[in-house]
Design a protein around this motif. Structure first.
Motif, PDB file in Angstrom:
ATOM      1  N   GLU A  81       0.829  -1.205   0.000  1.00  0.00           N
ATOM      2  CA  GLU A  81       0.000   0.000   0.000  1.00  0.00           C
ATOM      3  C   GLU A  81       0.868   1.262   0.000  1.00  0.00           C
ATOM      4  O   GLU A  81       0.522   2.265  -0.624  1.00  0.00           O
ATOM      5  N   THR A  84       2.118   1.499  -3.525  1.00  0.00           N
ATOM      6  CA  THR A  84       1.005   1.817  -4.418  1.00  0.00           C
ATOM      7  C   THR A  84       0.600   3.277  -4.324  1.00  0.00           C
ATOM      8  O   THR A  84       0.501   3.978  -5.332  1.00  0.00           O
ATOM      9  N   TYR A  85       0.359   3.747  -3.097  1.00  0.00           N
ATOM     10  CA  TYR A  85      -0.188   5.099  -2.934  1.00  0.00           C
ATOM     11  C   TYR A  85       0.862   6.204  -2.974  1.00  0.00           C
ATOM     12  O   TYR A  85       0.588   7.299  -3.477  1.00  0.00           O
ATOM     13  N   THR A  89       0.007   5.858  -7.079  1.00  0.00           N
ATOM     14  CA  THR A  89      -1.226   6.646  -7.068  1.00  0.00           C
ATOM     15  C   THR A  89      -0.947   8.136  -6.926  1.00  0.00           C
ATOM     16  O   THR A  89      -1.540   8.958  -7.643  1.00  0.00           O
ATOM     17  N   SER A 154      -3.668  -5.711  -4.747  1.00  0.00           N
ATOM     18  CA  SER A 154      -3.994  -4.300  -4.559  1.00  0.00           C
ATOM     19  C   SER A 154      -3.155  -3.402  -5.469  1.00  0.00           C
ATOM     20  O   SER A 154      -3.642  -2.380  -5.972  1.00  0.00           O
ATOM     21  N   SER A 158      -5.026  -0.975  -8.079  1.00  0.00           N
ATOM     22  CA  SER A 158      -4.797   0.448  -7.853  1.00  0.00           C
ATOM     23  C   SER A 158      -4.160   1.112  -9.070  1.00  0.00           C
ATOM     24  O   SER A 158      -4.592   2.195  -9.494  1.00  0.00           O
ATOM     25  N   TYR A 176     -11.877   1.428  -9.544  1.00  0.00           N
ATOM     26  CA  TYR A 176     -11.534   1.751  -8.162  1.00  0.00           C
ATOM     27  C   TYR A 176     -12.442   1.012  -7.181  1.00  0.00           C
ATOM     28  O   TYR A 176     -12.029   0.694  -6.056  1.00  0.00           O
ATOM     29  N   ASN A 179     -10.867  -2.165  -6.554  1.00  0.00           N
ATOM     30  CA  ASN A 179      -9.754  -1.977  -5.628  1.00  0.00           C
ATOM     31  C   ASN A 179     -10.253  -1.814  -4.197  1.00  0.00           C
ATOM     32  O   ASN A 179      -9.624  -2.300  -3.250  1.00  0.00           O
TER      33      ASN A 179
END
Length: 233
Positions: A81, A84-85, A89, A154, A158, A176, A179
């Protein structure tokens, strides 16, 4: 503030108030002391409401949310995460913000011009997402990421959703929502060790509802944009 409030429909106001109320209620009921979770959840729900309106402001809020969410994920060793973020993202949201501001529906509103993307572009996104997911699977495994399989899935959902968002397709919200389901499972597993993470589960349940609305509203907005373009010819 009054202008911003009037920007939303009655349903959207009810959706936002309900989302924030539920997030806050669960936070109090379970005596959660992590106020950063509360802030991140409310910020995320607010960003989705602006995104559902096809507003670039939503992308700006996503940038802030991604930073905070990445920090929360780091604390639980959800490195997938974090990657990913914070490293996918967030930068894609920055690029998307620029793209959305450069592609307004008209000069009098903050509504982005919704686009239709072809099968080739969907395929490119699928290939990119698959390659990145495979690479980061080994990275996450090396880092000892908690719940490795779900964390890896994920990354795929994502990145693909972020790619579709950049392309300004109404299907961004649909991807989304997929996700969101993955993240609901991911944080539910975290709740086994710490009940405080239940607020993150609720956060993504609310995100799921908001993303479904986003897809419905973007479909409506796109139809209106096409009708207006035809009438102006």
């Amino acid at each position: 503030m009054k202008k911003i409030w009037n920007y939303f429909t009655t349903f959207e106001k009810i959706l936002w108030i309900t989302s924030v109320s539920l997030i806050t209620l669960f936070f109090v009921i379970f005596k959660n002391t992590e106020y950063l979770y509360l802030f991140a959840s409310i910020l995320g729900a607010t960003s989705l409401l602006f995104l559902a309106k096809a507003s670039p402001i939503g992308q700006v809020l996503v940038i802030i949310f991604s930073t905070i969410y990445g920090y929360i994920s780091l604390r639980y060793q959800y490195y997938g995460e974090v990657i990913t973020y914070c490293f996918m993202t967030l930068p894609i949201a920055v690029v998307s913000t620029i793209s959305w501001f450069k592609n307004p529906y008209n000069d009098e509103s903050l509504e982005v011009k919704i686009d239709d993307i072809n099968k080739k572009e969907y395929s490119i996104g699928l290939i990119l997402s698959s390659v990145i997911t495979i690479v980061f699977y080994f990275v996450l495994k090396y880092l000892g990421t908690a719940n490795l399989l779900i964390s890896t899935i994920s990354i795929f959902t994502s990145f693909y959703a972020a790619y579709i968002t950049f392309k300004r397709s109404r299907f961004y919200a649909l991807f989304y929502s997929f996700n969101d389901i993955v993240l609901i499972i991911l944080w539910a597993l975290a709740c086994v060790d710490d009940i405080n993470y239940l607020s993150m589960v609720l956060c993504f349940v609310i995100f799921f509802v908001n993303d479904i609305y986003g897809f419905i509203n973007w479909t409506k907005i796109q139809k209106n944009q096409k009708v207006n373009v035809k009438s102006n010819k």
